[in-house]
Each structure stands twice: as structure tokens, then as C-alpha cells.
Design a protein around this motif. Sequence first.
Motif: not given
Length: 213
Positions: A1-5, A7-13
Amino acid sequence: MAEGLRERKKRQTRQYISDVATGLFIERGFDAVTVAEVAEAANVSVNTVYNYFPAKEDLFLDRSKGVVDRLSRWVRGRRDGESAAGAVLRELREEVESVSPRLGLMAGYAKFMRVVHDSPALRSRMWAIGQEVLLDLERTLREETGAAEDDPVPALMAGQISWLHSTVMAGIGQRMLAGGTPTEVSREMLVLLDEMEGLLSEKVLTYAVRGAE
């Protein structure tokens, strides 16, 4: 499943906060830097830091989650006819021989280990992570062999097998701190792995062979 926006922002933060914290810890030492200073440097609130990292130690040892189940993953992925210890020895040799940064064989690792060496809190957390690795491996060995809950053998085997990993990791850290290069330390660890394998009993080396009756 592709990473949602989201989730990606949380991971980057999360990664950004960890990177900022790591830079401060390496520059000034772990105990000299407060969570409030990390938050200020990362331009977030203290609560935001704690939302991502429950404890200050997690800011520096943020990749420990991937270490805890490393041995279990290697054991579950063992080849047909390969034992649990054999799989761990093989994986360790492959990682060491390839001078893998996953084991700390990289430029800058000495600075990381210096921070750990100088901080009782981080040394304590590293010990706790080692205990998690051991318990996780014991559970895996119990599942893989179908051993009963009161069977002491999986725990004993987990101790022997995890010793291989912990000794190599400690050896890499010590030698990198002493000024060794990743390539030099890699060669030394390959020799050490051969010596350690020679110390293991046949019972350990033939435990949990995949495909064995």
C-alpha cells in the motif's frame, strides 16, 4: 500500500527532529542537550518532540526498532538445511564483508559511539535494546521449533546466538572508536566471527535446522 501524504509528512518530521537532535548530541554530548533545546532547534514544540519520541534516548537511538527483530528476521529467513545459528553467522558475515553501514561500518560511526560511550543513560538504553533482541529471538526460536513454554532450550540457544551479534556490534564500536577504518574493522570482524563459530558447540550449530525431521 502506497504511503499517504499524512504518513509521509509524519515520517519526514520525525526524521528531521531526530537528525537535528543527533547533530546537537554529537556536537555537545547527550547529557548536555535538553529536549527543549532540541525542540527549539527543530522549530517544533516540546510536546511535538515527545509525540514522536517518548524518551530523550529515542531521539538518538531512533533506529533501534529495526535492530530488535534483526536476528529473528535472519532466523525466519534461513535456508533449507540451515540452522538458526548458521543463518545468523551467514548474515553477519555478509554484512561485515560488504562493509555494511547497518553494522556501523561507515565514516562517522566513531562520533556516534563516542556519544554513547560518554552517556550512562545511552549505555543503559543500549543494554536494554540488547535484552529486547534476546527476548525477541527466544520467542522466534520457540515458534520455529514448536517448543513448549516451559522448555528452557530456546532461551539458552537465544543467548548463544545473540552473543554472536552483540559481540560483533561491540567489537565494531570499540575498534571504530580506536580509530579503525571501516575496511580494517571489517577484516578484523571476519576473523573474530571465525573464532566465535569455533567456540560454539555442535548442538548450537545444528539447532533449528530448516527442513530437519
